[in-house]
Design a protein around this motif. Structure first.
Motif, short mmCIF file in Angstrom:
data_model
loop_
_atom_site.label_atom_id
_atom_site.label_comp_id
_atom_site.label_asym_id
_atom_site.label_seq_id
_atom_site.Cartn_x
_atom_site.Cartn_y
_atom_site.Cartn_z
N PHE A 116 8.42 35.06 -50.91
CA PHE A 116 8.25 33.62 -50.69
C PHE A 116 8.33 32.85 -52.00
CE2 PHE A 116 5.27 30.20 -48.79
CZ PHE A 116 6.35 29.52 -48.25
N GLY A 117 7.69 33.39 -53.03
CA GLY A 117 7.66 32.68 -54.30
C GLY A 117 6.54 31.65 -54.34
N PRO A 118 6.19 31.17 -55.52
CA PRO A 118 5.03 30.28 -55.67
C PRO A 118 5.34 28.79 -55.62
CG PRO A 118 5.76 30.99 -57.83
CD PRO A 118 6.71 31.61 -56.83
N PHE A 119 6.59 28.39 -55.33
CA PHE A 119 6.97 26.98 -55.51
C PHE A 119 7.33 26.26 -54.21
CE2 PHE A 119 8.06 28.89 -59.71
CZ PHE A 119 7.07 28.24 -60.43
N PHE A 120 6.99 26.83 -53.07
CA PHE A 120 7.20 26.11 -51.81
C PHE A 120 6.22 24.95 -51.70
CE2 PHE A 120 5.97 25.39 -47.38
CZ PHE A 120 7.19 25.01 -46.86
N VAL A 121 6.69 23.84 -51.13
CA VAL A 121 5.85 22.66 -50.92
C VAL A 121 6.06 22.18 -49.49
CG1 VAL A 121 5.40 20.27 -51.60
CG2 VAL A 121 5.97 21.97 -53.34
N ASP A 122 4.96 21.93 -48.78
CA ASP A 122 5.06 21.38 -47.42
C ASP A 122 5.61 19.95 -47.45
OD1 ASP A 122 4.03 23.49 -45.78
OD2 ASP A 122 2.04 23.07 -46.59
N ASP A 123 6.08 19.52 -46.28
CA ASP A 123 6.51 18.13 -46.08
C ASP A 123 7.64 17.72 -47.01
OD1 ASP A 123 4.50 17.79 -44.12
OD2 ASP A 123 3.02 17.38 -45.68
N SER A 124 8.63 18.58 -47.15
CA SER A 124 9.82 18.21 -47.93
C SER A 124 10.60 17.14 -47.18
CB SER A 124 10.70 19.44 -48.16
OG SER A 124 11.31 19.85 -46.95
N PRO A 125 11.43 16.38 -47.87
CA PRO A 125 12.21 15.33 -47.20
C PRO A 125 13.24 15.92 -46.24
CG PRO A 125 12.85 15.52 -49.50
CD PRO A 125 11.64 16.37 -49.33
N GLN A 126 13.51 15.20 -45.15
CA GLN A 126 14.56 15.65 -44.23
C GLN A 126 15.92 15.22 -44.75
OE1 GLN A 126 13.94 14.77 -40.08
NE2 GLN A 126 16.06 15.25 -39.52
N ILE A 127 16.87 16.13 -44.67
CA ILE A 127 18.23 15.90 -45.11
C ILE A 127 19.13 15.88 -43.89
CG2 ILE A 127 20.10 16.74 -46.61
CD1 ILE A 127 17.51 16.07 -48.10
N GLU A 128 19.98 14.88 -43.79
CA GLU A 128 20.95 14.85 -42.69
C GLU A 128 22.07 15.84 -42.98
OE1 GLU A 128 20.41 13.19 -39.93
OE2 GLU A 128 18.53 12.48 -40.83
N HIS A 129 22.79 16.25 -41.93
CA HIS A 129 23.92 17.14 -42.14
C HIS A 129 24.92 16.49 -43.09
CE1 HIS A 129 23.09 20.40 -39.30
NE2 HIS A 129 22.42 19.48 -38.62
N GLY A 130 25.30 17.24 -44.12
CA GLY A 130 26.18 16.71 -45.15
C GLY A 130 25.46 15.95 -46.23
N GLY A 131 24.12 15.83 -46.13
CA GLY A 131 23.34 15.13 -47.14
C GLY A 131 23.14 15.98 -48.39
N ASP A 132 22.43 15.41 -49.35
CA ASP A 132 22.26 16.04 -50.65
C ASP A 132 20.78 16.21 -50.94
OD1 ASP A 132 22.32 16.89 -53.26
OD2 ASP A 132 23.66 15.32 -53.98
N LEU A 133 20.33 17.47 -51.08
CA LEU A 133 18.91 17.69 -51.33
C LEU A 133 18.56 17.64 -52.82
CD1 LEU A 133 18.43 20.78 -52.57
CD2 LEU A 133 18.65 21.45 -50.21
N SER A 134 19.58 17.55 -53.69
CA SER A 134 19.30 17.62 -55.13
C SER A 134 18.45 16.44 -55.60
CB SER A 134 20.59 17.70 -55.93
OG SER A 134 21.38 16.53 -55.77
N ALA A 135 18.66 15.26 -55.02
CA ALA A 135 17.85 14.07 -55.34
C ALA A 135 17.77 13.82 -56.84
CB ALA A 135 16.45 14.19 -54.73
N GLY A 136 18.90 13.99 -57.51
CA GLY A 136 18.95 13.69 -58.94
C GLY A 136 18.65 14.86 -59.85
N ALA A 137 18.29 16.03 -59.29
CA ALA A 137 18.05 17.20 -60.13
C ALA A 137 19.35 17.60 -60.84
CB ALA A 137 17.52 18.35 -59.30
N SER A 138 19.23 18.12 -62.05
CA SER A 138 20.41 18.48 -62.82
C SER A 138 21.05 19.75 -62.29
CB SER A 138 20.03 18.69 -64.29
OG SER A 138 19.11 19.76 -64.42
N GLY A 139 22.39 19.80 -62.35
CA GLY A 139 23.09 21.01 -61.94
C GLY A 139 24.43 20.72 -61.32
N GLN A 140 25.20 21.77 -61.13
CA GLN A 140 26.53 21.65 -60.53
C GLN A 140 26.40 21.52 -59.01
OE1 GLN A 140 29.09 25.21 -59.80
NE2 GLN A 140 30.40 24.32 -61.40
#
Length: 304
Positions: free
Chosen positions: A116-140
């Motif tokens: 599971f890992g230690p970094f799961f958080v409840d109540d994450s935002p809902q993403i529509e199909h084709g949406g972007d979960l990065s929300a400004g996080a850096s990366g390709q």
């Protein structure tokens, strides 16, 4: 000729010592006899046997025991709402993965589970199909798609698919001190069991190693690195909850994952794409490389 076995004072002392050690174990086990919960009694009895067996096997000294207690206290001291050092400790001993392996029995072609890992958080935002979960996080950018089916191949519409990952610097959002929510989200499989969204191409990163678990790894010459991966948690009515990752084929550290989470079936092709290749949804990626991965998820029935 006499066949009687003779003993020496040293043998007598060893036998007496073993009897005293065994008697202590028996007294501790007897103390759990009043436990009304049979499963709890079973666990406590077995734990007592194994803990005492460890102490007796290595002939643990009192100073070593004290150092062990000090280590566990340090693990507790660094643990807070955003960092679970005890999970890390379990992970690096392979206990987390062994628990996952025992608890998730093989079931046809069901997707394998991992830590599971230690970094799961409840109540994450809902993403529509084709949406972007990065929300400004850096990366390709990475296009992620696949289907959710049961072990008979039937789609599982409405399955909740939770995805979270580290950014290009190897950090999860909760590791920053600005309360950001990024590179995590959830969506629901459509009527055909399909899902699709944008995320980030995963990169390797170290588990937090500035605490007592990191010091332990360093003392033993072990790397704190994890191979690049995406976290998934998939839930659906009547199905066993799936907690898993997908790993980058050909990536670093797949053979030396600090938490032993890699399974061959979870290694996926993250195909590199050039800027000249049109994005699946028409997204403008002028001048940027991107990747895409296809990950089909198979859920086992919940037998509990």
């Amino acid at each position: 000729m006499s066949t009687e076995t003779t003993t020496t004072p040293a043998h007598d002392e060893q036998r007496l010592q073993a009897q005293r050690e065994r008697a202590l174990i028996d007294r501790v086990i007897a103390s759990w006899a009043g436990t009304s919960d049979e499963r709890l009694a079973q666990i406590l009895t077995a734990l007592t046997e194994h803990l005492h067996a460890f102490v007796r096997e290595v002939r643990l000294t009192e100073s070593e025991w004290t150092k062990g207690i000090d280590f566990l206290r340090a693990v507790g001291d660094i643990t807070d709402d955003n960092r679970q050092e005890f999970i890390l400790l379990s992970d690096v001993f392979g206990v987390s993965m062994q628990t996952v392996t025992v608890a998730n029995q093989a079931n046809g072609d069901a997707t394998e589970s991992t830590v599971f890992g230690p970094f799961f958080v409840d109540d994450s935002p809902q993403i529509e199909h084709g949406g972007d979960l990065s929300a400004g996080a850096s990366g390709q950018p990475c296009w992620i798609e696949g289907t959710v089916t049961d072990t008979n191949g039937a789609p599982v519409p409405g399955a909740r698919i939770e995805i979270w990952e580290a950014d290009d610097d190897g950090f999860y959002d909760v590791q920053y001190d600005d309360d950001r929510t990024a590179a995590r989200g959830h969506l629901f499989a459509d009527e055909d069991g399909r899902y699709r969204l944008w995320g980030l191409t995963p990169t390797p990163y170290p588990i937090p190693h500035d605490g007592p678990v990191g010091a332990l790894l360093a003392a033993c010459g072990r790397s704190p690195m994890r191979p690049a991966h995406l976290h998934f948690m998939v839930t659906a009515d009547g199905k066993r909850t799936l907690i898993t990752h997908i790993f980058v084929r050909g990536g670093e550290f797949t053979d030396s994952d600090a938490v032993f989470g890699v399974k061959e079936s979870l290694i996926a092709d993250f195909a590199e794409q050039t800027p000249s290749i049109p994005a699946p949804d028409g997204r403008d990626l002028t001048g940027r490389n991107w990747s895409r991965v296809h990950f089909d998820i198979v859920l086992a029935d919940d037998t509990h």
